[in-house]
Design a protein around this motif. Structure first.
Motif, mmCIF file in Angstrom:
data_model
loop_
_atom_site.group_PDB
_atom_site.id
_atom_site.type_symbol
_atom_site.label_atom_id
_atom_site.label_comp_id
_atom_site.label_asym_id
_atom_site.label_seq_id
_atom_site.Cartn_x
_atom_site.Cartn_y
_atom_site.Cartn_z
ATOM 1 N N LEU A 60 84.750 60.745 58.348
ATOM 2 C CA LEU A 60 84.400 61.366 59.607
ATOM 3 C C LEU A 60 84.157 60.328 60.700
ATOM 4 O O LEU A 60 83.219 59.511 60.545
ATOM 5 N N PRO A 108 90.161 56.362 63.963
ATOM 6 C CA PRO A 108 91.342 56.848 62.814
ATOM 7 C C PRO A 108 92.511 55.772 62.917
ATOM 8 O O PRO A 108 93.158 55.295 61.856
ATOM 9 N N THR A 159 91.181 59.387 57.897
ATOM 10 C CA THR A 159 89.916 59.362 58.922
ATOM 11 C C THR A 159 90.381 60.466 59.930
ATOM 12 O O THR A 159 91.296 60.432 60.560
ATOM 13 N N HIS A 160 89.251 61.045 60.362
ATOM 14 C CA HIS A 160 89.346 62.268 61.139
ATOM 15 C C HIS A 160 88.273 62.112 62.149
ATOM 16 O O HIS A 160 87.163 61.763 61.821
ATOM 17 N N TYR A 161 88.693 62.137 63.485
ATOM 18 C CA TYR A 161 87.724 62.005 64.943
ATOM 19 C C TYR A 161 87.199 63.234 64.850
ATOM 20 O O TYR A 161 87.798 64.272 64.904
ATOM 21 N N VAL A 202 86.160 69.627 58.302
ATOM 22 C CA VAL A 202 86.686 68.529 57.494
ATOM 23 C C VAL A 202 86.070 68.631 56.082
ATOM 24 O O VAL A 202 86.990 68.636 55.051
#
Length: 408
Positions: A156, A163, A174-176, A395
């Motif tokens: 995260l 990301p 990877t997640h913003y 997420v």
């Protein structure tokens, strides 16, 4: 696929369990908000285990140790407390493996939390692990990104460019999820009349020498000399100095001889009010620079590194390590260096005072910074009007669903 609240555990004989690993206050803030969002989405029957501070404990976590034990920065401070930190790593690993949670979220403090995650992955590889806050692989040691894939299943990111950085470096998915500051714009931005206009000779300077003792030791003396020089050129100057509780008495003592004595402020509300009133800031490098930018406060940023990182900087001239051209967070997010920064031998009262004089008055340099800060909102905004903690929780829930721990 996302879960609908409330969700049920795939293991009916026990409550859904979330492990959390935090090593300092910044992680406790994120962890507490994440726990609240997970309870809102999954129901209040969640069980939490691991390490955390008072915010996380208020949400239902019983921490395996006091995170003050691991909240240290700088090589010297770490070395002094290294045996205790190692003990806390193993203690946390043992507690998590015994609890066998459905997911583990490691939050910030990578020197501590990632060591926990690596050991848990070896002992209990079936437990999915989510990393919350990316290490600064875009600054140095980019090889960490690829290595994280062995023990982090989802990451995260608080910063919108991360990301793409991890995709380029071969890091984990990877997640913003946004930065927590974007949820507090109203606290940071002045209401009409709160910050006096350019025609008012009264100027407010906010001074932020850091939140750790080592930063205070290195920066506060030169900041005091800088304030003296600015006050000689700006007669109607008010100086505000927000301080963390454990440093208040030290700062009061060390600023008592300043020619313009700062008003020492305690607490987040007082700091936010100072930002809303300030015309300019003198700050140590760190997250506070992003707070100032969001508040629309032009700034000069300074930092003096400890002996280890000074040698690292010397090495960097021979073997390039840094992946960015600035140490100032808003500059990195904007992709251009609009905020002036001073490092080590550049940190002098003469240089800092000259810069602050231009920022306290209506100059092109001041306007240039303020105009650039306006671009941050569009860059950092989350889609669908989500809150930062909601995006993070979504997420984590997706990871639980993929692991079969939660039914959608």
């Amino acid at each position: 696929m996302t879960a609908k609240a409330p969700c049920s555990s795939a293991h009916p004989d026990r409550p859904l369990t979330v492990g959390l690993v935090v090593g300092e206050e910044s992680g406790d803030f994120l962890g507490g908000a994440l726990m609240a969002s997970l309870k809102a989405k999954l129901g209040t029957g969640l069980r939490f285990c691991g390490s955390g501070g008072h915010r996380m404990q208020a949400e239902g976590l019983t921490s395996v140790f006091d995170i003050a034990d691991t909240s240290v920065m700088g090589l010297t401070a770490v070395l002094q407390r290294l045996p205790l930190i190692i003990k806390r790593v193993h203690q946390t690993v043992d507690a998590l493996v015994e609890a066998d949670p459905d997911v583990i979220v490691i939050i910030d403090s990578p020197d501590f939390t990632h060591n926990v995650a690596k050991r848990v992955r070896r002992k209990a590889p079936h437990i999915p692990i989510v990393g919350y806050v990316s290490p600064s692989v875009w600054v140095w040691r980019p090889g960490r990104a690829r290595k994280m894939r062995a023990y982090v299943d989802a990451l995260l990111a608080l910063l919108p460019f991360e990301p793409a950085v991890h995709a380029r470096l071969g890091g984990p998915a990877t997640h913003y999820v946004g930065h927590p500051l974007i949820e507090h714009l109203g606290d940071l931005r002045p209401a009409p009349g709160e910050r006096s206009d350019r025609d008012d000779p009264h100027r407010v300077l906010v001074v932020l020498p850091g939140s750790r003792g080592s930063e205070i030791e290195r920066l506060l003396p030169v900041f005091g000399e800088t304030v003296a020089r600015v006050a000689a050129r700006v007669p109607d100057l008010e100086v505000l100095l927000p301080a963390v509780p454990h440093l208040v008495s030290r700062i009061r003592q060390e600023t008592a001889s300043w020619p313009v004595k700062p008003t020492i402020l305690e607490g987040e509300a007082a700091k936010n009010e100072a930002f809303r009133r300030a015309h300019a800031a003198l700050a140590a490098s760190g997250t506070v620079t992003l707070q100032l930018a969001i508040a629309g406060v032009p700034m000069a940023v300074a930092y003096k590194v400890d002996w280890f990182f000074r040698r690292l900087k010397d090495l960097n001239r021979i073997i390039p390590i840094a992946q960015v051209t600035s140490m100032v967070l808003p500059n990195i997010i904007l992709g251009r260096n609009v905020i002036p920064e001073y490092l080590d031998e550049q940190v002098t009262p003469e240089a800092l005072a000259a810069r602050l004089e231009t920022l306290l008055t209506d100059t092109e340099e001041r306007r240039s910074q303020v105009d650039a800060f306006g671009d941050l909102d569009a860059i950092m905004r989350l889609p669908e009007s989500q809150s930062q903690s909601e995006a993070a929780a979504r997420v984590v829930i997706d990871v639980l669903i993929r692991a079969g721990a939660v039914q959608a």
